[in-house]
Scaffold this active site. Structure first.
Site, mmCIF file in Angstrom:
data_model
loop_
_atom_site.group_PDB
_atom_site.id
_atom_site.type_symbol
_atom_site.label_atom_id
_atom_site.label_comp_id
_atom_site.label_asym_id
_atom_site.label_seq_id
_atom_site.Cartn_x
_atom_site.Cartn_y
_atom_site.Cartn_z
ATOM 1 N N HIS A 295 0.724 4.901 -5.925
ATOM 2 C CA HIS A 295 1.000 3.577 -5.344
ATOM 3 C C HIS A 295 0.990 2.490 -6.434
ATOM 4 O O HIS A 295 1.926 1.705 -6.557
ATOM 5 C CB HIS A 295 -0.057 3.288 -4.268
ATOM 6 C CG HIS A 295 0.025 1.936 -3.631
ATOM 7 N ND1 HIS A 295 0.421 1.750 -2.329
ATOM 8 C CD2 HIS A 295 -0.247 0.694 -4.095
ATOM 9 C CE1 HIS A 295 0.398 0.464 -2.024
ATOM 10 N NE2 HIS A 295 -0.013 -0.198 -3.100
ATOM 11 N N GLU A 296 -0.052 2.489 -7.233
ATOM 12 C CA GLU A 296 -0.159 1.437 -8.254
ATOM 13 C C GLU A 296 0.891 1.617 -9.344
ATOM 14 O O GLU A 296 1.379 0.638 -9.915
ATOM 15 C CB GLU A 296 -1.568 1.391 -8.854
ATOM 16 C CG GLU A 296 -2.706 1.230 -7.832
ATOM 17 C CD GLU A 296 -2.523 0.068 -6.863
ATOM 18 O OE1 GLU A 296 -1.822 -0.907 -7.194
ATOM 19 O OE2 GLU A 296 -3.075 0.150 -5.742
ATOM 20 N N HIS A 299 4.114 0.121 -8.283
ATOM 21 C CA HIS A 299 4.110 -1.342 -8.459
ATOM 22 C C HIS A 299 4.537 -1.761 -9.869
ATOM 23 O O HIS A 299 4.963 -2.897 -10.068
ATOM 24 C CB HIS A 299 2.705 -1.900 -8.248
ATOM 25 C CG HIS A 299 2.338 -2.164 -6.819
ATOM 26 N ND1 HIS A 299 3.159 -2.813 -5.936
ATOM 27 C CD2 HIS A 299 1.190 -1.898 -6.135
ATOM 28 C CE1 HIS A 299 2.535 -2.925 -4.755
ATOM 29 N NE2 HIS A 299 1.343 -2.371 -4.849
HETATM 30 N N1 BES Z 1 -1.912 -5.073 -4.686
HETATM 31 C C1 BES Z 1 -2.890 -4.303 -4.013
HETATM 32 C C2 BES Z 1 -4.301 -4.768 -4.244
HETATM 33 C C3 BES Z 1 -4.690 -5.991 -3.469
HETATM 34 C C4 BES Z 1 -4.996 -5.881 -2.141
HETATM 35 C C5 BES Z 1 -4.776 -7.226 -4.067
HETATM 36 C C6 BES Z 1 -5.366 -7.008 -1.430
HETATM 37 C C7 BES Z 1 -5.136 -8.345 -3.364
HETATM 38 C C8 BES Z 1 -5.453 -8.235 -2.029
HETATM 39 C C9 BES Z 1 -2.821 -2.833 -4.434
HETATM 40 O O1 BES Z 1 -1.595 -2.419 -4.907
HETATM 41 C C10 BES Z 1 -3.080 -2.018 -3.211
HETATM 42 O O2 BES Z 1 -2.248 -2.022 -2.348
HETATM 43 N N2 BES Z 1 -4.216 -1.360 -3.127
HETATM 44 C C11 BES Z 1 -4.581 -0.590 -1.969
HETATM 45 C C12 BES Z 1 -4.539 0.868 -2.239
HETATM 46 C C13 BES Z 1 -3.276 1.469 -1.779
HETATM 47 C C14 BES Z 1 -3.169 2.920 -2.125
HETATM 48 C C15 BES Z 1 -3.031 1.301 -0.294
HETATM 49 C C16 BES Z 1 -5.984 -0.974 -1.596
HETATM 50 O O3 BES Z 1 -6.640 -1.599 -2.401
HETATM 51 O O4 BES Z 1 -6.395 -0.649 -0.494
HETATM 52 ZN ZN ZN Z 2 -0.181 -2.153 -3.439
#
Ligand code: BES
Ligand code: ZN
Length: 834
Positions: A295-296, A299
């Site tokens: 996922h990351e 991005h």
């Molecule tokens: N961009 C997000 C992290 C984020 C989440 C930043 C909320 C600010 C506020 C990151 O890419 C993300 O989506 N992380 C998920 C994990 C993903 C595998 C679903 C998370 O942190 O739950």
């Molecule tokens: Zn994300």
């Protein structure tokens, strides 16, 4: 914070210097920003929060101009007033001081122990709008610039940022690390870290890949290193665009608010989402690590290279990363059935939230940071990911891939909107992508398709599906790419309003393989046919999932009797597929918790026990050679569920395995969570003390969390109350506080304790998390478990008095769920003659 159409001043390059102080938990900062001033102005407005500005000058036309500064704390703005107008290019010089806070946002500190000593590291979390807590800047995704970072740190420490180090200089007792210039990028992707780190290195082509941990943990990064190389290679190939930076760090941080964050070239993770210990980590953890890494990494293209213009299009980032992660993992590890699991991990949550009146469209109007934070939810991630799957299925994977490539190429190092994406995908496929997708992205909700066979025709019509069913029917306006399976033939249609197709077989099933984001309601006869097909496994596992999943939604919204459901589910007694069984077990557990305390609870309990036992007898306690990896997940969920149904054999076996473990230290990691929870379920105050001891001693966060969860699985109220108090103590990291709470509301003996606890501790909770922290919303969400209209009123009025910005959406959704549960409960009582 809305994007201004006219951008009076914009940054070109930031030269940033930070010097953290771990004694005072402060940092000193110095910045030199090259700006563009298109029209003459005497005023510059930028973002800044919780920073003390020491001085600010502007270099312009070879003059040094002192700026008068004013901070607007509420708007999080810094206003610079100049004695004369400037225009063209200028340089801003600002000195400031900030706090290394413990709220997990901005530039913050994380605490951990190493060899009995307390240690700190400093790290950043800037998405969505918290870069402004580390340095004054234009903190919006469209204000892209390049960054040159320097970190001045004690010489025993290491510093990290997005780019590799270009120079290291000794300054007395300190060392100054200077990092290479970043590509043009948004502020929310900048990264800084200082601490005692350890590295596990590898290479993919010319890219240096490093797993970064605190001391003593790098060996647990081996799996992550492998995954990172595999998925990075996959994405470079899929997007046909190389990863543009010379290095990529994957950093495990002991205190971390979400799961992971895609900072360009310096991705951060919770430890449980990056570190893997072959002796103690479960299959579930391994698969989750893979998914989050993928996922990351997605991005790095979708989000970092091309960024949404404004947060209303957050879904462009998150849905794509969600969708692409499944694609990547499925490609490398097909045996994990990730596209099947997508139904559990994405479709379920997306449909659940979007069945509420208080849901929101994927493309949503947001202004303040508090509003932005709230939309990192099941709509932006799970519904968005699901409608992308539907779209890919509609235009075909090759067109999809070509469209994505052209979108990324066209907008690289810049910003884009949903419209831009439709243009690229539409051009690549020559299909009406915009028309179709706007009905899914701009509208709230999703349809339920009513399917009726009349004579030799199947008639399909649509309306919005809502759980809080008020009997009114709302005509649906979705363009649905419907598919109807009639034995071995599939008919597809673009459905607007309604559609009729010839019925040429003995049975039909709508939404073949559950590729579409909609539900189906069948007439009685059609459903009977499907029941038979389920039993004979004449239709795919995805279709078997689909039939069950849609039926449960009708049950909760009182459109299908609970007793009829319990009859129908017996068609699944021979079921052997993980995703199908996971949906069934999930729903039976939901009933068990919701209906606890009712006179007919025993009937439900007996049924669940009967059904789950039938399944468990085929699965057994121990892994069988050649079984599917998902069986590890199934087994654990069955054991945990059966234990809570007081299944004697399960409880005894779990206890005996537990006491063996205490002697030998050996227990299959896939069974640990279920075994610990079962021991707690059957436990007493002595067991409780033992669990707390094991929690304290556990050497990985993964293992700690298993014990922490188990503390919510006791039956005795006094012990459960202790757990809630423990959750607030210094022994539980703020990042994990929601876990025992979530487990408590899934415990029939604990669910009543949570709301009074929230009321009593609300002030403390808000203080602990900080206003606007999404972790607070997870706590609010736990009130949804209630099913009483009086309670709904109470919750509502409590939060009128104790309002916290950024909780509005979650609160409205939780209140709606309480009302839905209350109505359902009322109906169930009637049905069971209460
Ligand atoms: N961009 C997000 C992290 C984020 C989440 C930043 C909320 C600010 C506020 C990151 O890419 C993300 O989506 N992380 C998920 C994990 C993903 C595998 C679903 C998370 O942190 O739950
Ligand atoms: Zn994300």
């Amino acid at each position: 914070m809305e994007p201004s159409l006219v951008r009076p001043v914009s940054p070109i390059n930031y030269d940033l210097e930070f010097e953290p102080d771990f004694d005072k938990f402060k940092f000193r900062g110095k910045e030199k920003i090259l700006i563009k001033v298109p029209r003459p102005t005497r005023q510059i407005i930028m973002h800044s929060a919780e920073l003390e500005i020491q001085d600010c000058t502007v270099l312009w036309n070879e003059k040094k101009i002192r700026a008068k500064v004013r901070l607007d704390e509420k708007k999080e703005e810094l206003v610079l007033n100049l004695p004369e107008k400037i225009s063209g290019r200028a340089v801003l010089l600002i000195n400031f001081v900030g706090t290394l806070n413990d709220k997990l946002v901005g530039f913050y500190r994380s605490k951990y122990e190493y060899k009995g000593k307390e240690k700190h590291l400093a790290t950043t979390q800037f998405e969505a709008a918290d870069a402004r807590r580390a340095f004054p800047c234009w903190d919006e995704p469209e204000d892209k610039a390049t960054f040159d970072v320097s970190l001045i740190v004690d010489s025993n420490l290491t510093a990290l940022s997005n780019m590799p180090v270009v120079s290291k200089k000794r300054l007395g007792k300190k060392t100054s690390f200077r990092f290479d210039t970043t590509p043009v990028m948004s502020t929310y992707l900048l990264y800084l870290a200082v601490g005692e780190f350890e590295f596990l290195q590898g290479k993919l082509g010319k890219t240096l890949v490093r797993i970064v941990t605190t001391q003593g943990k790098k060996e647990q990064g081996k799996m992550a290193l492998l995954f990172t190389k595999q998925f990075l290679a996959y994405f470079q190939k899929y997007f046909k665009i190389p990863y543009p930076l010379p290095k990529l760090d994957m950093i495990a941080i002991p205190d971390f608010a979400s799961g992971a964050m895609e900072n360009w070239g310096a991705i951060t993770f919770r430890e449980t989402v990056l570190l893997y210990d072959p002796k103690t980590s479960s299959t579930d953890t391994m698969q989750h690590i893979a998914e989050v890494i993928a996922h990351e990494l997605a991005h790095q293209w979708f989000g970092n290279l091309v960024t949404m213009k404004w947060w209303n299009d957050l879904w462009l980032n998150e849905s794509f990363a969600t969708f692409m992660a499944t694609k990547a993992v499925d490609k490398i590890y097909p045996e994990w059935d990730f596209w099947d699991q997508f139904l559990i991990s994405e479709m379920t949550g997306g449909m659940s939230l979007d069945s509420l009146k208080s849901s929101h469209p994927i493309d949503v109007d947001v202004k303040s940071p508090a509003e932005v934070r709230q939309i990192f939810d099941e709509i932006s991630y799970n519904k968005g990911g699901s409608v992308l799957m539907m779209l890919e299925n509609f235009i075909g994977p090759d067109n999809f891939q070509r469209g994505m490539h052209s979108y990324l190429k066209k907008h690289e190092y810049s910003n884009a909107t949903t419209e831009d994406l439709w243009n690229s995908l539409g051009a690549a496929s020559r299909k009406p992508v915009r028309q179709l997708m706007n009905t899914w992205v701009r509208q709230i909700g999703y349809p339920i398709v009513e399917a009726k066979a009349i004579d030799s025709k199947i008639k399909l019509s649509q309306k919005r599906f809502l759980l809080e069913n008020d009997g009114k029917s709302r005509q649906g306006n979705w363009i649905i790419p419907v598919s109807i399976r009639m034995e071995d033939k599939v008919v597809t249609k673009m459905m607007r309003g309604s559609v009729t197709v010839p019925y040429t077989s003995r049975w039909f099933k709508v939404n073949d393989g559950q590729k579409g984001f909609y539900r189906v309601r069948y007439d009685e006869n059609a459903l009977d046919n499907l029941g038979r097909l389920v039993e004979e496994k004449k239709i795919s596992n995805l279709d078997r999932w689909s039939i069950h999943h849609d039926l449960t939604a009708l049950v909760i919204s009182n459109q299908y009797q609970l007793k009829h459901y319990l009859d129908f589910v017996r068609h699944y007694e021979e079921e052997d597929d993980y995703v199908v069984l996971s949906d069934i077990i999930g729903f039976l557990n939901f009933l068990y918790v919701l209906l606890s305390g009712e006179k007919f609870w025993d009937e439900i309990k007996e049924f669940n026990q009967y059904f789950m036992n039938v399944i468990f007898r085929r699965i057994g306690w121990d892994k069988v050679k050649g079984e599917k990896p998902t069986y590890a997940l199934l087994r654990s969920s069955l054991i945990g569920s059966l234990a809570k149904l007081d299944d004697k054999e399960i409880v005894e076996e779990a206890k005996s395995r537990f006491s063996n473990t205490l002697r030998s230290g050996l227990l299959n990691p896939d069974l640990r969570s279920a075994v610990y929870s079962t021991v707690a379920w059957d436990g007493n105050p002595g067991t409780y003390q033992q669990m707390v001891g094991l929690y304290r001693k556990a050497s990985t966060q993964e293992e700690k969390i298993r014990f922490l969860g188990s503390l919510s699985n006791f039956k005795e109220e006094r012990l459960l109350a202790k757990t809630l108090a423990f959750a607030l103590s210094r022994e539980v990291r703020t990042q994990n506080l929601f876990m025992p709470v979530a487990r408590m509301v899934a415990n029939p003996y604990g669910k009543e304790l949570v709301w009074p606890w929230i009321k009593k501790n609300w002030k403390g909770l808000v203080k602990k998390f900080g206003v606007g922290n999404p972790l607070l919303n997870r706590i609010i969400g736990s009130v949804s478990v209630m099913a009483d209209l009086e309670k709904e009123k109470e919750v509502r009025s409590f939060f009128v008095k104790h309002h916290v910005p950024g909780t509005e959406m979650k609160l409205a959704q939780s209140l709606e769920r309480i009302r839905i549960h209350a109505k359902f409960l009322k109906n169930a009582r009637k049905e069971f003659g209460q």
